[in-house]
Design an enzyme around this catalytic site. Structure first.
Site, PDB file in Angstrom:
ATOM      1  N   SER A   1       0.933  -1.071   0.034  1.00 17.12           N
ATOM      2  CA  SER A   1      -0.015   0.050   0.041  1.00 17.12           C
ATOM      3  C   SER A   1       0.936   1.259  -0.073  1.00 17.12           C
ATOM      4  O   SER A   1       1.770   1.549  -0.962  1.00 17.12           O
ATOM      5  CB  SER A   1      -1.060   0.022   1.078  1.00 17.12           C
ATOM      6  OG  SER A   1      -2.103   0.583   1.073  1.00 17.12           O
TER       7      SER A   1
ATOM      8  N   ASP B   1      -8.728  -4.500  -6.456  1.00 13.03           N
ATOM      9  CA  ASP B   1      -8.109  -3.643  -5.442  1.00 13.03           C
ATOM     10  C   ASP B   1      -8.164  -2.259  -6.016  1.00 13.03           C
ATOM     11  O   ASP B   1      -7.459  -1.873  -6.878  1.00 13.03           O
ATOM     12  CB  ASP B   1      -6.595  -3.921  -5.508  1.00 13.03           C
ATOM     13  CG  ASP B   1      -5.921  -3.258  -4.354  1.00 13.03           C
ATOM     14  OD1 ASP B   1      -6.182  -2.217  -3.859  1.00 13.03           O
ATOM     15  OD2 ASP B   1      -4.929  -3.816  -3.734  1.00 13.03           O
TER      16      ASP B   1
ATOM     17  N   HIS C   1      -8.232  -4.593  -1.624  1.00 16.17           N
ATOM     18  CA  HIS C   1      -7.075  -3.934  -1.154  1.00 16.17           C
ATOM     19  C   HIS C   1      -6.596  -5.000   0.001  1.00 16.17           C
ATOM     20  O   HIS C   1      -5.646  -4.854   0.346  1.00 16.17           O
ATOM     21  CB  HIS C   1      -7.232  -2.587  -1.022  1.00 16.17           C
ATOM     22  CG  HIS C   1      -5.811  -2.083  -0.547  1.00 16.17           C
ATOM     23  ND1 HIS C   1      -4.666  -1.991  -1.565  1.00 16.17           N
ATOM     24  CD2 HIS C   1      -5.451  -1.311   0.418  1.00 16.17           C
ATOM     25  CE1 HIS C   1      -3.741  -1.583  -0.706  1.00 16.17           C
ATOM     26  NE2 HIS C   1      -4.014  -1.002   0.320  1.00 16.17           N
TER      27      HIS C   1
END
Ligand SMILES: *[C@@H]1O[C@H](CO)[C@@H](O)[C@H](O)[C@H]1NC(C)=O
Length: 233
Positions: free
Chosen positions: A130, A185, A198
């Site tokens: 991320s 995602d 995600h």
């Protein structure tokens, strides 16, 4: 585990989407491996050194996703030191033009430089999730070529700069990079929408293959350097 949510007004300058939500990845199967590892800074050199940067709001210095990556990597490359980039991992880093906390980028860069200098025989690896994936983009693309050449592989999950950087790390060989982005995602297409996709990275489909990618690249690099040196024959 708690959800960390922030709604913020996007400024035109940042070109940021209006909502950023990140949360801690729930581990499968009661994983008790550590969420903090500082094995290079505390323990010194190993054959391989993984520098991993966690996602926003993830705990300790590795986070729950990072610890799973570390766990799988150590199964295939036991002589590995794992070092979590101990940056703040706050939400705001996502909204900067770089896409990651500036102090964290500096920390990540310093760790690669220090590992390269102190451990001349170590093979280096990068990893991130991320915001931590964006951090790896910013760090690795800007390292001197002599250090980039020491990095065998970089593995990224739920990469917030996947789309923006064309599915690779700029200024770095594409074949050394593996980006795991679930099709659904919401950050991988250039937004910062943290959705189910995600948060759906798992051992079988993502962490074990990521570890195996890294091992393959490490083996190839070690094989190449011993062939070049010729000293062992
Ligand atoms: C990480 O940083 C925090 C905040 O500066 C500090 O309290 C903590 O001890 C650090 N952890 C490690 C493993 O260095």
């Amino acid at each position: 585990m708690k959800y960390l949510a922030l709604t913020c007004l996007a400024s035109v300058a940042l070109a940021a989407p209006s909502m950023v939500i990140e949360r801690r990845q729930a581990p499968a199967g009661g994983d008790t491996s550590p969420t903090t590892l500082s094995e290079f800074t505390k323990g010194g050199c190993k054959g391989t050194i993984l520098i991993f940067s966690r996602g926003t709001g993830e705990p300790s210095n590795l986070g729950l996703l990072g610890r799973a990556v570390a766990r799988e990597l150590k199964k295939v490359l036991p002589d590995t030191a794992v070092e979590g980039v101990n940056y703040s991992a706050g939400v705001g880093g996502n909204l900067t033009p770089q896409g990651a906390d500036a102090a964290g980028i500096k920390m990540g860069s310093d760790l690669f430089k220090s590992a390269a200098a102190k451990c001349p025989n170590a093979v280096l690896l990068g990893g991130g999730y991320s915001q931590g994936a964006a951090l790896q983009h910013r760090v690795v693309e800007a390292l001197p070529k002599s250090i980039q050449d020491r990095i065998a592989a970089v593995v990224l999950y739920g990469d917030t700069k996947n789309k923006q950087d064309g599915g690779k790390i700029k200024n770095f060989p594409a074949d050394k990079v593996k980006i795991f982005c679930n099709a659904n995602d919401g950050v991988c297409g250039g937004g910062l929408s943290v959705n189910a996709g995600h948060l759906a990275y798992n051992a079988e489909t993502h962490f074990i293959p990521g570890a195996s990618f890294m091992k393959g690249k490490v083996d190839a690099m070690v094989g190449k350097s011993s062939a070049k040196g010729g000293a062992s024959e």
